[in-house]
Design an enzyme around this catalytic site. Structure first.
Site, PDB file in Angstrom:
ATOM      1  N   HIS A   1       0.820  -1.209   0.000  1.00 24.21           N
ATOM      2  CA  HIS A   1       0.000   0.000   0.000  1.00 24.21           C
ATOM      3  C   HIS A   1       0.857   1.264   0.000  1.00 24.21           C
ATOM      4  O   HIS A   1       0.971   1.950  -1.013  1.00 24.21           O
ATOM      5  CB  HIS A   1      -0.944  -0.023   1.206  1.00 24.21           C
ATOM      6  CG  HIS A   1      -1.894   1.130   1.238  1.00 24.21           C
ATOM      7  ND1 HIS A   1      -2.492   1.576   2.390  1.00 24.21           N
ATOM      8  CD2 HIS A   1      -2.356   1.955   0.264  1.00 24.21           C
ATOM      9  CE1 HIS A   1      -3.283   2.593   2.134  1.00 24.21           C
ATOM     10  NE2 HIS A   1      -3.209   2.860   0.840  1.00 24.21           N
TER      11      HIS A   1
ATOM     12  N   HIS B   1       1.388   5.085  -2.789  1.00 21.07           N
ATOM     13  CA  HIS B   1       1.544   6.468  -2.314  1.00 21.07           C
ATOM     14  C   HIS B   1       2.955   7.001  -2.552  1.00 21.07           C
ATOM     15  O   HIS B   1       3.161   8.033  -3.201  1.00 21.07           O
ATOM     16  CB  HIS B   1       1.237   6.542  -0.817  1.00 21.07           C
ATOM     17  CG  HIS B   1      -0.202   6.405  -0.480  1.00 21.07           C
ATOM     18  ND1 HIS B   1      -1.019   7.481  -0.230  1.00 21.07           N
ATOM     19  CD2 HIS B   1      -0.982   5.304  -0.352  1.00 21.07           C
ATOM     20  CE1 HIS B   1      -2.240   7.066   0.047  1.00 21.07           C
ATOM     21  NE2 HIS B   1      -2.250   5.743  -0.023  1.00 21.07           N
TER      22      HIS B   1
ATOM     23  N   HIS C   1      -3.841   0.612  -6.347  1.00 17.22           N
ATOM     24  CA  HIS C   1      -4.215   1.242  -5.081  1.00 17.22           C
ATOM     25  C   HIS C   1      -5.607   0.823  -4.633  1.00 17.22           C
ATOM     26  O   HIS C   1      -5.830   0.540  -3.444  1.00 17.22           O
ATOM     27  CB  HIS C   1      -4.145   2.765  -5.196  1.00 17.22           C
ATOM     28  CG  HIS C   1      -4.485   3.453  -3.903  1.00 17.22           C
ATOM     29  ND1 HIS C   1      -5.714   4.050  -3.686  1.00 17.22           N
ATOM     30  CD2 HIS C   1      -3.788   3.615  -2.756  1.00 17.22           C
ATOM     31  CE1 HIS C   1      -5.743   4.560  -2.466  1.00 17.22           C
ATOM     32  NE2 HIS C   1      -4.595   4.310  -1.882  1.00 17.22           N
TER      33      HIS C   1
ATOM     34  N   ASN D   1      -6.480  -0.873  -0.954  1.00 15.36           N
ATOM     35  CA  ASN D   1      -6.946   0.154  -0.021  1.00 15.36           C
ATOM     36  C   ASN D   1      -8.398  -0.002   0.397  1.00 15.36           C
ATOM     37  O   ASN D   1      -8.711  -0.005   1.580  1.00 15.36           O
ATOM     38  CB  ASN D   1      -6.755   1.551  -0.611  1.00 15.36           C
ATOM     39  CG  ASN D   1      -7.146   2.637   0.379  1.00 15.36           C
ATOM     40  OD1 ASN D   1      -6.441   2.912   1.343  1.00 15.36           O
ATOM     41  ND2 ASN D   1      -8.317   3.253   0.161  1.00 15.36           N
TER      42      ASN D   1
ATOM     43  N   ILE E   1      -6.657   8.787  -1.167  1.00 12.27           N
ATOM     44  CA  ILE E   1      -6.968   8.567   0.239  1.00 12.27           C
ATOM     45  C   ILE E   1      -6.019   7.501   0.771  1.00 12.27           C
ATOM     46  O   ILE E   1      -5.513   6.682   0.001  1.00 12.27           O
ATOM     47  CB  ILE E   1      -8.433   8.153   0.467  1.00 12.27           C
ATOM     48  CG1 ILE E   1      -8.779   8.084   1.953  1.00 12.27           C
ATOM     49  CG2 ILE E   1      -8.701   6.827  -0.209  1.00 12.27           C
ATOM     50  CD1 ILE E   1      -8.610   9.366   2.692  1.00 12.27           C
TER      51      ILE E   1
END
Length: 892
Positions: free
Chosen positions: A550, A555, A742, A746, A892
């Site tokens: 993740h 990110h 993602h 997520n 997010i």
């Protein structure tokens, strides 16, 4: 004899006077220049040796001007959602914005840029619930040509969100889509430039726009910045820095953390903030209360009358968590029984009436008029479907293919299993999982050799990664760790069966190596030991998922692509416009993560087993395992042995496990993305030469490799942008990571991890058979459930985790999903718009396929009694906690 270009203003003036008899003279010879006008003279055609004369803008801007007819052009500017004060000073005097129109065409008589036309915009509509509008009217020369750019100076007292400007021209309206914050003149006196929705490669940029294109990039690179030091909130500078702001050595040496980025701890780069260095450790950056800088347009937007949806997710946590902890009885103790865990979803936690949490997390707090408020979590989908599934072996195995972390299962290709670490430091490298154990557990279905040869053995292998951390983590309070391997056998129906789990503690100066293999049991003691071994193995997978699958791979690794794109690709560049939707909010959410999630003492460190070594571990994985060429889905599957290249297969690969829900749905999504991007790239780059000659494109990719991911710049696997196919693969990979990858790791976090016994994030006590005391052994035999509850996260850790996973798994109302709405520049180009509509159609088809697969009971990894449907890659979702939806970006 050839005459030279006139170099002095006096010579130029004389030349202009000598020519003046050919034209009607204005009342004054030289008109004053408009503020901010540029004097770049466009290239002259090749005159084959004839005399050329260059006249300056001072002398010829009036030539023929009186003969040009003017037309009235109205401009309507829309600013979003009432972001301005109700009435500003400039409204009272009549002007709020200075607006200039820039022609994309040169003057055919002078071969120079045409004068911009300008007017002051005045607010004409103040909609308290919607959008404000401004109006201006331009006296535009009839031969002004296509408007290629607009320039804005904000005369208001505060910033505005400039959404769009529509020009009403004689042959139809033209819209400039801006979606950008414009600072007031008092903070930024320079004019903001916005280009039209028409995309241009650098070499094809209209001559009058080239300098503006260059200047805008220089601004984003910080070259036009006045002063130094910390960046201010209104600035738009994109630059790089190392992760040196996760700790706070000035506050306490215990919360100092190593700098990530550089030879010692390789890591991607983050956005630079310009904050001062710490006093006690100048290599670290000071941490300020409040928000961390990101370029202004990277911040979350707002909807008037609602909260900053994205910001509230993380901004609320520091305020919420201490109050929830205060409401817990014995927060550092384990849950007394499983019913007390389920009560978090059925009964909730009583909160003091004056806690004030309802405005921060209204969906989770049930406000009562007289009694105390109740914090009640929504029941996770796994618990709703089958409250006992988490303890079953089939569910443990199924979730490696259709759960929260489908990125780590790998094919066993070598036997015996053997560590690559130094045996002198870590002990015997050969695994205790033998072929005899495997044959015993697969119960005569086939021999071990047949299983290995027929690709029937798979594993989750965290042995070598975790072994160097085991002794360090065990020194932390209330925590333990093993290195682990979990082995699975693939059945004929495409389901996996757990075979064995090996847990290892390395040797140290006082103790020898300890390790043991656990297998599914058939008596009470071995069944409990197997369940506890699974708890440890799953907690390792949970930590790896959060830190690597993740945070690191989506990110963190996305941020350098975004910084480089804004520094090197013009806003009018077609590749920038293709990638821009995949960059939305990522830098802001990453800054928030540095504040509250991945920082020293933050949620990751306090809830996951690596503790204060969390980010150091993520740096190790980046150094040893991360490769750009394996970040695309096919490359990832092949590297893990979960697929092989096959030109006859639909997506060019054939899966090793046919019923692999993440890969089955993901390959369809990858294929749709790649086809759309192929159509787009080949429209703007009809041949490979265009790719090679694109200086902005090459500059972007060079900066990604050499600076953004500079610690790995010398790796041989980096793609080189030489052909359209090279570019297609790079862009598809980035788009996939931001969207499909993602989404897969997520938005299922709460559904699978909210009921934490299914995915515990830490193990607090060791196995009861590892050098146990008499008391530990007695408790295990008399109350094995208590041993398991002590192994799970504490009340405090679990409650904090559930709240965080709920917030991070929730779609905001302003989410933008893959294939939902086209960018304005795509709609401007018919070929591109048609390609996007095809892409959108493929995603709609994918939704139907996923629905069909989820009711096909022959696909046992995604359908069946009490099985959670695999919907994480369904493209569209409604707001809230849905367990589906693929946003364009890591938002997010």
């Amino acid at each position: 004899m050839f005459c030279k270009e006139a170099s002095s203003s006096l010579q130029t003036l004389n030349i202009a006077k000598s020519l003046s008899s050919e034209f009607t003279k204005p009342s004054a010879l030289i008109n004053p220049l408009s503020a901010g006008h540029r004097f770049k003279v466009c290239p002259r055609p090749n005159l084959r040796g004839r005399c050329t004369i260059t006249a300056s803008k001072f002398d010829i801007d009036w030539i023929g001007k009186d003969k040009v007819k003017k037309i009235k052009v109205k401009g309507i500017i829309t600013t979003k959602q009432g972001l301005l004060p109700a009435v500003g000073l400039t409204d009272l005097v009549g002007a709020s914005l200075l607006v200039e129109l820039i022609s994309a065409e040169t003057d055919p008589r002078t071969l120079m840029e045409k004068d911009p036309v300008k007017d002051y915009a005045r607010r004409v509509l103040l909609d308290g619930l919607g959008e404000d509008q401004y109006e201006c009217v331009f006296d535009m020369p009839e031969d002004f040509g296509e408007v290629g750019a607009i320039r804005i100076l904000n005369l208001e007292l505060s910033e505005i969100f400039f959404k769009e400007m529509k020009l009403e021209l004689p042959d139809g309206s033209v819209t400039f889509t801006c979606n950008s914050w414009v600072a007031p003149k008092s903070k930024d006196p320079t004019k903001r430039t916005f280009f039209s929705n028409k995309s241009y490669l650098p070499l094809k940029t209209p001559e009058p726009l080239k300098q503006l294109r260059k200047e805008e990039l220089e601004t984003l690179q910080g070259k036009n910045r006045v002063g130094a030091g910390e960046f201010e909130t209104f600035e738009r500078v994109y630059d790089y820095d190392v992760y040196n702001d996760l700790g706070n050595p000035d506050k306490d040496p215990e919360v100092a953390r190593p700098v990530l980025g550089g030879l010692s701890h390789p890591y991607p780069r983050r956005c630079k903030t310009g904050r001062k260095p710490c006093h006690k450790d100048p290599s670290s950056e000071t941490r300020k209360l409040g928000e961390f800088y990101v370029p202004r347009d990277e911040e979350f937007t707002t909807v008037k009358g609602a909260t900053f949806v994205g910001t509230a997710v993380l901004a609320a946590l520091p305020a919420v968590i201490p109050q929830i902890e205060a409401a817990l009885v014995d927060p550092n103790m384990p849950f007394p029984h499983f019913k007390s865990i389920e009560d978090l979803f059925e009964e909730g936690i009583e909160l003091p009436k004056g806690a004030g949490l309802f405005p921060l997390i209204p969906r989770l707090v049930k406000a009562a008029e007289e009694a105390d408020d109740i914090l009640q979590f929504e029941s996770p989908s796994l618990l709703d479907k089958d409250r006992f599934s988490w303890i079953r072996d089939d569910e443990f195995a199924r979730q490696t293919l259709a759960g929260l972390n489908p990125y780590c299962l790998q094919l066993v290709q070598e036997w015996p299993l053997k560590s690559k670490l130094d045996p002198a430091v870590y002990g015997d490298p050969t695994s205790l999982i033998t072929s005899e154990i495997v044959e015993r557990e697969i119960k005569g279905v086939m021999s071990f050799d047949e299983a290995l040869e027929n690709k029937r053995l798979f594993m989750l292998d965290y042995h070598d990664l975790l072994l160097p951390y085991v002794n360090k983590v065990r020194e932390l309070d209330d925590s333990t760790l093993y290195a682990s391997r979990a082995l699975f056998f693939l059945s004929d129906d495409s389901t996996l069966r757990p075979v064995a789990i090996e847990l290892t503690r390395p040797q140290d100066v006082n103790r020898p190596q300890w390790r043991q293999v656990f297998t599914p049991g058939y008596d009470a003691t071995s069944c409990w030991l197997w369940s506890l071994a699974k708890t440890h193995a799953i907690s390792h997978d949970s930590g790896y998922h959060q830190l690597i699958s993740h945070w690191l791979r989506t990110h963190c690794c996305m941020e350098p692509y975004i910084i480089a794109a804004n520094r090197q690709l013009s806003a009018m560049h077609p590749i920038y416009r293709l990638l821009h939707p995949h960059f939305r909010y990522t830098m802001e959410i990453n800054a928030r993560a540095r504040q509250a999630l991945i920082n020293a003492g933050g949620i990751i460190e306090s809830c996951f087993w690596p503790g204060k070594y969390s980010m150091e571990l993520s740096s190790d994985v980046y150094d040893k395992l991360w490769r750009f060429d394996r970040e695309g889905l096919p490359g990832d599957l092949i590297s893990r042995g979960l697929a092989v290249e096959d030109e006859t297969a639909e997506h060019g690969v054939r899966l090793t496990i046919p019923d692999y829900p993440f890969a089955n749905d993901g390959l369809m999504l990858w294929g749709a993305l790649k086809e759309w991007i192929t159509d787009y790239v080949k429209h703007y780059y009809p041949d490979a030469e265009q790719v090679m000659l694109d200086e902005e494109l090459q500059g972007w990719w060079s900066e990604v490799r050499n600076i953004g991911h500079g610690d790995k710049k010398n790796e041989p696997w980096w793609p080189v942008l030489k052909t359209q196919d090279d570019l297609i693969e790079v862009v598809t990979t980035i788009a996939w990571v931001a969207s499909g990858h993602h989404a897969a790791v997520n938005f299922g976090q709460y559904g699978y991890g909210g009921y934490f016994p299914n995915r515990p994030t830490t193990s607090r006590i060791k196995m009861p058979v590892e050098e146990p005391t008499e008391e530990e052994l007695k408790e295990f035999y008399e109350e094995p459930e208590k041993t398991m509850l002590k192994t799970f996260p504490s009340k405090k850790q679990a409650t904090k985790l559930i709240l965080t996973l709920d917030l991070l798994s929730t779609h905001s109302p302003d989410e933008e999903y893959l294939g939902e709405n086209p960018e304005a520049s795509w709609a401007h180009e018919p070929v591109i718009y048609a390609a996007y509509e095809r892409f959108k159609g493929k995603l709609q088809y994918l939704e139907g396929v996923i629905d069909e697969r989820n009711v096909d009971v022959s696909l046992k990894n995604r359908a069946g009694a009490g099985v959670v449907k695999y919907e994480l890659l369904k493209p569209i979702s409604k707001p809230g906690l849905t367990g589906m939806g693929v946003p364009n970006s890591v938002s997010i």
